[in-house]
Enzyme design. Structure first.
Site, mmCIF file in Angstrom:
data_model
loop_
_atom_site.group_PDB
_atom_site.id
_atom_site.type_symbol
_atom_site.label_atom_id
_atom_site.label_comp_id
_atom_site.label_asym_id
_atom_site.label_seq_id
_atom_site.Cartn_x
_atom_site.Cartn_y
_atom_site.Cartn_z
ATOM 1 N N CYS A 56 0.924 -1.340 -0.108
ATOM 2 C CA CYS A 56 0.074 0.169 0.084
ATOM 3 C C CYS A 56 0.930 1.431 0.122
ATOM 4 O O CYS A 56 1.686 1.479 0.783
ATOM 5 C CB CYS A 56 -0.829 -0.184 1.113
ATOM 6 S SG CYS A 56 -1.948 -1.498 1.385
ATOM 7 N N ARG B 174 -15.634 9.764 11.775
ATOM 8 C CA ARG B 174 -14.344 10.172 12.822
ATOM 9 C C ARG B 174 -13.273 10.970 12.086
ATOM 10 O O ARG B 174 -12.888 10.365 10.934
ATOM 11 C CB ARG B 174 -13.691 8.827 13.149
ATOM 12 C CG ARG B 174 -12.603 8.890 14.284
ATOM 13 C CD ARG B 174 -12.309 7.620 14.636
ATOM 14 N NE ARG B 174 -13.244 6.853 15.454
ATOM 15 C CZ ARG B 174 -13.786 5.541 15.192
ATOM 16 N NH1 ARG B 174 -13.149 5.165 14.205
ATOM 17 N NH2 ARG B 174 -14.850 5.199 15.855
ATOM 18 N N CYS C 139 -9.016 0.260 19.675
ATOM 19 C CA CYS C 139 -8.970 -0.255 18.534
ATOM 20 C C CYS C 139 -7.576 -0.977 18.581
ATOM 21 O O CYS C 139 -6.649 -0.538 18.478
ATOM 22 C CB CYS C 139 -8.849 0.949 17.397
ATOM 23 S SG CYS C 139 -10.342 1.860 17.574
ATOM 24 N N CYS D 177 1.272 3.726 2.807
ATOM 25 C CA CYS D 177 1.514 3.321 4.513
ATOM 26 C C CYS D 177 3.068 3.095 4.915
ATOM 27 O O CYS D 177 3.869 2.521 3.974
ATOM 28 C CB CYS D 177 1.007 1.627 4.421
ATOM 29 S SG CYS D 177 0.995 0.935 6.081
ATOM 30 N N CYS E 65 -16.776 -1.018 10.528
ATOM 31 C CA CYS E 65 -16.093 0.263 10.462
ATOM 32 C C CYS E 65 -15.144 0.556 9.317
ATOM 33 O O CYS E 65 -14.379 -0.386 9.016
ATOM 34 C CB CYS E 65 -15.400 0.527 11.796
ATOM 35 S SG CYS E 65 -14.213 1.917 11.653
#
Length: 413
Positions: A69, A272, A109, A72, A202
């Site tokens: 990715c 969020r 989380c 990242c 989510c």
């Protein structure tokens, strides 16, 4: 503006705006910005009042991810100077989570880098969830472990997980431009697995990767179609050592328009403000609270966030209140639907919003932007900066996380 009046009316009715209306929000001028924020704020207050939910990220396993990715810092081949460590023990993770709960976090989380968990990993995370819930009564736990195989979502639910996070990140049309080692469809499949298991889903996005307005609208419409309870909006942190290190495409005004568009398309879900808010919203973060009803507290996965106490002060100064553990995050109609789904799957998860966060350490969500350790206090004030133009990038705000879980330094709690 007729556009904003129409969007407010639709948001109060939970009616989907047209694509043209969503695109028009992104095209509004800076002169219209406060009107856009005020309109989105009316929809936010209808469904969430003036409550702000606090979430806290614990990085269970950092770096060395086999996925590619582009955004990242933990990606395959990343040159970013981040912490790398293998799985935290359950008691270590529980201790880190307690620091966040003490700072006011309602949800913890749990994030782990990698393509996706093995069955042994799921068992390990299950024990961590049990340890956290034993020591922190009433806390919600969201897992973020990458792509899920059949049956793994059910096992996480049985272990006590309330939610599962896996972000779509960008539109299906452009997904192949940022990741080659898995597909957009893989991500959709994992969100659907979480839903089917009775977990609160989510899933969110990353803005600032060079995408078009059409891409942003596409991914937000896809998130609404997936019926995510929580939509984390990440703003790319351009880490040195990653392919997107030079992508500085956002201004505070642009970020606020993106948040407003998300709120109008997803009026009754937890929106969020996730990774990158400090870097891109900067002093305009309080305005974003009028649109979003949730933030991460403290540091992110591999980067430093704003000091937790500064977050708490910001919420109070802006006239908002921290959402208590006994309050259900989602509006009643969504909470009831989630409870019914949980009961059908044996989940029993509390009907609150999802975890969110760029935090898909696993398979490619903005791990660099997501979560770490420590809600409160501890950040040194940045040194004085020279006078800047309004659209100049604040590269000085990008700081690699060097404390908390996985280090000998206590979290900033």
């Amino acid at each position: 503006m007729d556009l904003l009046n129409t969007l407010v009316e639709k948001g109060l009715r939970r009616e989907l705006p047209t694509r043209e209306e969503a695109l028009a929000v992104l095209a509004t001028s800076d002169d219209e910005l406060l009107e856009v924020v005020a309109a989105a704020g009316k929809v936010r207050r209808q469904w969430f009042g003036r409550r702000v939910k606090l979430n806290y990220l614990v990085n269970l396993k950092s770096g060395l991810c086999p996925e590619d990715c582009s955004y990242c810092s933990q990606r395959l081949g990343s040159k970013a100077e981040i912490l790398k460590y293998t799985w935290l023990k359950p008691d270590e993770a529980s201790q880190a989570a307690a620091a966040g709960v003490a700072g006011g976090a309602k949800r913890v989380c749990l994030v782990a880098s990698g393509r996706g968990p093995t069955d042994r990993d799921v068992e390990r995370v299950g024990k961590t969830i049990e340890a956290i819930k034993e020591q922190n009564e009433g806390v919600e736990v969201c897992a973020c472990l990458g792509l899920l195989s059949d049956g793994q979502a059910e096992r996480l639910r049985e272990a006590g997980a309330d939610a599962y996070n896996h972000n779509l990140n960008t539109s299906e049309a452009t997904y192949g431009d940022i990741t080659k080692t898995h597909t957009y469809a893989d991500r959709v499949d994992t969100v659907q697995k979480a839903h089917a298991a009775g977990l609160s889903a989510c899933s969110g996005l990353i803005a600032g990767m060079g995408e078009s307005d059409e891409d942003l609208v596409d991914v937000v419409y896809a998130l609404r179609e997936l019926d995510s309870d929580s939509v984390p909006v990440n703003f790319l942190i351009p880490f040195e050592g990653t392919p997107l290190a030079k992508e500085w495409n956002l201004t505070p005004q642009r970020c606020l328009r993106i948040l407003a568009m998300v709120r109008f398309v997803c009026p009754d879900v937890e929106v969020r403000i996730a990774g990158g808010r400090e870097v891109h919203l900067r002093s305009m973060q309080p305005l974003a609270l009028h649109i979003a009803n949730s933030i991460f507290l403290g540091d992110y996965l591999t980067s430093e966030g704003q000091a937790g106490q500064a977050d708490l002060d910001m919420i109070a100064d802006a006239g908002f209140e921290v959402e208590g553990a006994g309050t259900t995050t989602l509006p009643k109609h969504r909470a009831d639907a989630l409870a019914a789904a949980g009961a059908a799957g044996g989940c029993g998860s509390e009907a609150s919003a999802g975890c969110g966060s760029e935090a898909s350490a696993g398979c490619g969500s903005p791990a660099e932007e997501a979560g770490g350790c420590g809600p409160c206090g501890g950040h040194a004030a940045p040194s004085a900066a020279p006078v800047r133009t309004s659209d100049e990038a604040r590269t000085d705000l990008v700081a690699v996380r060097r404390r908390g879980a996985g280090t000998d330094l206590a979290p900033n709690a």
